[in-house]
Design a protein around this motif. Structure first.
Motif, short mmCIF file in Angstrom:
data_model
loop_
_atom_site.label_atom_id
_atom_site.label_comp_id
_atom_site.label_asym_id
_atom_site.label_seq_id
_atom_site.Cartn_x
_atom_site.Cartn_y
_atom_site.Cartn_z
N GLU A 179 0.84 -1.22 0.00
CA GLU A 179 0.00 0.00 0.00
C GLU A 179 0.87 1.26 0.00
N LEU A 180 1.93 1.24 0.79
CA LEU A 180 2.83 2.40 0.85
C LEU A 180 3.45 2.65 -0.53
N THR A 181 3.78 1.60 -1.22
CA THR A 181 4.42 1.73 -2.54
C THR A 181 3.41 2.20 -3.58
N ILE A 182 2.16 1.78 -3.44
CA ILE A 182 1.10 2.32 -4.30
C ILE A 182 0.97 3.83 -4.05
N ALA A 183 1.03 4.23 -2.78
CA ALA A 183 0.95 5.66 -2.44
C ALA A 183 2.12 6.43 -3.06
N MET A 187 6.32 -0.27 -8.70
CA MET A 187 5.80 -1.47 -8.03
C MET A 187 6.61 -2.70 -8.46
N ALA A 188 6.79 -2.85 -9.76
CA ALA A 188 7.42 -4.07 -10.28
C ALA A 188 8.89 -4.15 -9.89
N ILE A 189 9.58 -3.00 -9.88
CA ILE A 189 11.00 -3.00 -9.47
C ILE A 189 11.11 -3.21 -7.96
N SER A 190 10.30 -2.48 -7.20
CA SER A 190 10.38 -2.57 -5.74
C SER A 190 10.16 -3.99 -5.24
N PHE A 191 9.27 -4.72 -5.93
CA PHE A 191 8.92 -6.05 -5.45
C PHE A 191 9.44 -7.16 -6.36
N ARG A 192 10.31 -6.79 -7.31
CA ARG A 192 11.01 -7.75 -8.17
C ARG A 192 10.06 -8.73 -8.87
N ASP A 234 4.00 -10.35 -3.62
CA ASP A 234 2.99 -10.30 -4.69
C ASP A 234 1.94 -9.26 -4.30
N TYR A 235 2.06 -8.06 -4.90
CA TYR A 235 1.15 -6.99 -4.46
C TYR A 235 -0.28 -7.23 -4.89
N ASN A 236 -0.48 -7.99 -5.94
CA ASN A 236 -1.87 -8.31 -6.32
C ASN A 236 -2.55 -9.14 -5.24
N GLN A 237 -1.72 -9.92 -4.53
CA GLN A 237 -2.28 -10.78 -3.49
C GLN A 237 -2.43 -10.03 -2.17
N VAL A 238 -1.42 -9.22 -1.79
CA VAL A 238 -1.47 -8.59 -0.46
C VAL A 238 -2.18 -7.23 -0.48
N ALA A 239 -2.34 -6.64 -1.65
CA ALA A 239 -3.06 -5.36 -1.74
C ALA A 239 -3.98 -5.37 -2.96
#
Lengths: 148, 151
Positions: free
Chosen positions: A122-126, B137-142, B6-11
């Motif tokens: 969420e922080l990264t989305i922000a 997003m994609a770089i931060s979370f590889r 996996d941001y699709n899963q956690v957010a």
């Protein structure tokens, strides 16, 4: 001088961006933390409109002006910034400057040591969102409220 | 390189909201190939492996030749491979992506406005902001590029 009012030129497009904003504000992250991150990213990108807005929001959140003044130099801000704020600000800097940093493992581990996976996403989305808003406001020279 | 989360899963709510912006851009009236060229150029600047892979594939699917794709990074020297509209969009994408260094000066804005109407330029800038978000997003979370997954 304002170049384009993007809310007037593309209301449907801006509605989708504002929907991301509404999501971030309801994500469970503390509002003051979000505003600190929004301000730090806006300072890096040089967005007058956004710096003005988020400084004011922080003042409304009850943050002292002495602390707001030190946001660009938070690392030297001693106990004015708590551990969560320091982690969020460091993450906001490395993610905003992604082309230079590549967001290395050390930065990720530091952030993941303070935030759980959902909070960090969420922080990264922000952070991505404010980077988008900064680009709109700078590109179209949105007038800061204080300059109106 | 291992995926961090996996941001699709956690957010999922946040990912869906970003998807709303993506969906808007796709039906905004901007040509799909132009949008993909801009997405690719931004992903090159930010060094996003996942996004480079995705948008290269998307452009190939749209029939863009490999010779042109190879020159996206050096489009200014790409002669008649890039149309006037594509050149204007790529120049604007570079300037807006590198906002901290450029400040998006008057000349850059004037050049972009000469090629696009107001709404088109705002929609293009929304697309640029969106890809800057997705890259982060994609770089931060590889995020793992499809090519690495063998697909």
């Amino acid at each position: 001088m304002e170049r384009v009012n993007y809310y007037r030129a593309s209301p449907a497009g801006m509605k989708t961006i504002d929907h991301v904003y509404a999501h971030v504000m309801e994500s469970g992250l503390a509002k003051t933390l979000i505003d600190l991150v929004f301000l730090r990213a806006s300072l890096i990108n040089g967005c007058a409109y956004c710096i003005d807005m988020h400084s004011k929001e922080l003042a409304k959140d009850g943050v002292a002006r002495e602390k707001i003044a030190l946001v660009p130099a938070w690392r030297e801000g001693g106990r004015l910034f708590d551990e969560t704020e320091r982690a969020a600000l460091a993450w906001a800097e490395t993610v905003t400057r992604v082309a230079e940093t590549g967001v290395p493992d050390g930065d990720y581990q530091a952030a993941a040591g303070v935030f759980d996976a959902g909070q960090l996403a969420e922080l990264t989305i922000a952070i991505g969102l404010i980077n988008a808003y900064n680009r709109l406001a700078i590109s179209f020279r949105t007038t800061p409220d204080s300059a109106r | 390189m291992t995926k961090r989360l996996d941001y699709n899963q956690v957010a999922p709510g946040g990912a869906k909201a970003l998807g709303g912006v993506y969906g808007y851009v796709m039906q905004s009236g901007l040509p799909a190939e132009l949008v993909d060229l801009v997405y690719l150029r931004i992903s090159q600047i930010n060094n996003c492996a996942y996004c480079l892979d995705m948008h290269t594939r998307d452009l190939l699917k749209k029939g863009v030749k490999i010779e042109k794709l190879a020159l996206v990074q050096a489009w200014e020297e790409g002669g008649n491979l890039f149309s006037a509209t594509e050149r204007a969009a790529l120049a604007w994408a570079e300037c807006v992506t590198r906002v901290a260094e450029t400040g998006v000066p008057d000349a850059a804005y004037a050049a972009a406005r000469a090629a696009f109407e107001e709404k088109q330029l705002v929609d293009l800038t929304i697309a640029i902001g969106l890809m800057n978000s997705y890259n982060r997003m994609a770089i931060s979370f590889r995020n793992t590029p499809q090519a690495v997954l063998g697909m």
